[in-house]
Design a protein around this motif. Structure first.
Motif, PDB file in Angstrom:
ATOM      1  N   UNK A   5      59.358  13.888  66.474  1.00 49.01           N
ATOM      2  CA  UNK A   5      58.878  12.722  65.742  1.00 49.01           C
ATOM      3  C   UNK A   5      57.452  12.311  66.082  1.00 49.01           C
ATOM      4  N   UNK A   6      56.673  13.236  66.630  1.00 45.59           N
ATOM      5  CA  UNK A   6      55.249  12.965  66.837  1.00 45.59           C
ATOM      6  C   UNK A   6      54.505  14.266  67.027  1.00 45.59           C
ATOM      7  N   UNK A   7      53.227  14.194  66.716  1.00 46.33           N
ATOM      8  CA  UNK A   7      52.340  15.343  66.870  1.00 46.33           C
ATOM      9  C   UNK A   7      51.139  14.882  67.681  1.00 46.33           C
ATOM     10  N   UNK A   8      50.780  15.660  68.694  1.00 49.03           N
ATOM     11  CA  UNK A   8      49.593  15.372  69.493  1.00 49.03           C
ATOM     12  C   UNK A   8      48.711  16.609  69.505  1.00 49.03           C
ATOM     13  N   UNK A   9      47.429  16.403  69.245  1.00 49.35           N
ATOM     14  CA  UNK A   9      46.443  17.475  69.347  1.00 49.35           C
ATOM     15  C   UNK A   9      45.368  17.029  70.328  1.00 49.35           C
ATOM     16  N   UNK A  36      42.791  14.831  56.957  1.00 45.91           N
ATOM     17  CA  UNK A  36      43.887  14.888  55.978  1.00 45.91           C
ATOM     18  C   UNK A  36      43.388  14.785  54.547  1.00 45.91           C
ATOM     19  N   UNK A  37      42.192  14.237  54.368  1.00 42.62           N
ATOM     20  CA  UNK A  37      41.653  14.042  53.033  1.00 42.62           C
ATOM     21  C   UNK A  37      42.211  12.828  52.313  1.00 42.62           C
ATOM     22  N   UNK A 139      47.630  20.661  61.535  1.00 37.97           N
ATOM     23  CA  UNK A 139      46.337  21.238  61.166  1.00 37.97           C
ATOM     24  C   UNK A 139      45.346  20.165  60.719  1.00 37.97           C
ATOM     25  N   UNK A 140      45.835  19.136  60.029  1.00 35.93           N
ATOM     26  CA  UNK A 140      44.968  18.039  59.588  1.00 35.93           C
ATOM     27  C   UNK A 140      44.486  17.212  60.777  1.00 35.93           C
ATOM     28  N   UNK A 141      45.339  17.046  61.770  1.00 34.22           N
ATOM     29  CA  UNK A 141      44.931  16.324  62.980  1.00 34.22           C
ATOM     30  C   UNK A 141      43.876  17.127  63.743  1.00 34.22           C
ATOM     31  N   UNK A 142      44.079  18.437  63.835  1.00 33.17           N
ATOM     32  CA  UNK A 142      43.076  19.294  64.475  1.00 33.17           C
ATOM     33  C   UNK A 142      41.745  19.234  63.715  1.00 33.17           C
TER      34      UNK A 142
END
Length: 154
Positions: A5-9, A36-37, A139-142
């Protein structure tokens, strides 16, 4: 790193934390670094300077039917170290989605930056039924951190 439930970059950026924080704390710059655009522009917001502030962003996403606004409630602020907000459709209270930037100096002219997109606190059954998380992919966070690095380098 992605969990359920989370993404960290994370990324090291060749700039002092103060310069990076200067960009992050200015909502007018968020469209410039958005990977993300979805961010179109800031909606006349002052620089973020304290927990409790709310800043509004003009957004666009097909999954939302086009243009919309978000209110972002600042829940974490430590100058040059931490900036966090919970986001919600404009005029509504946050339902549990949080964005967190953490900055850790790595020498005089380098900073380790982490960006976390966390939806673990979303418990509203209607939201969970309607929204397929994550709305923003790793990928959008990166890409956001890459754009941030490019902006502070120029």
């Amino acid at each position: 790193m992605t969990d359920e439930k989370k993404i960290t970059v994370q990324r090291s950026i060749d700039a002092p934390a103060k310069e990076i924080f200067e960009v992050l704390s200015n909502p007018e710059r968020h469209a410039e670094i958005d990977g993300s655009g979805m961010i179109v522009s800031d909606h006349k917001t002052d620089r973020i300077s304290a927990v409790g502030q709310v800043f509004t962003m003009n957004m666009h996403a097909e999954h939302r039917g086009g243009d919309y606004q978000t209110d972002n409630h600042v829940v974490g602020y430590d100058e040059n170290k931490l900036l966090a907000w919970k986001t919600a459709p404009a005029g509504e209270e946050p339902k549990g989605v949080q964005w967190v930037y953490e900055l850790t100096p790595n020498g005089a002219d380098s900073t380790d930056v982490s960006l976390t997109y966390d939806w673990s606190a979303v418990t509203d059954k209607e939201v969970l039924k309607r929204v397929s998380f994550p709305l923003v992919e790793e990928e959008a966070l990166e890409a956001t951190l890459a754009k941030l690095a490019s902006v502070v380098a120029s």
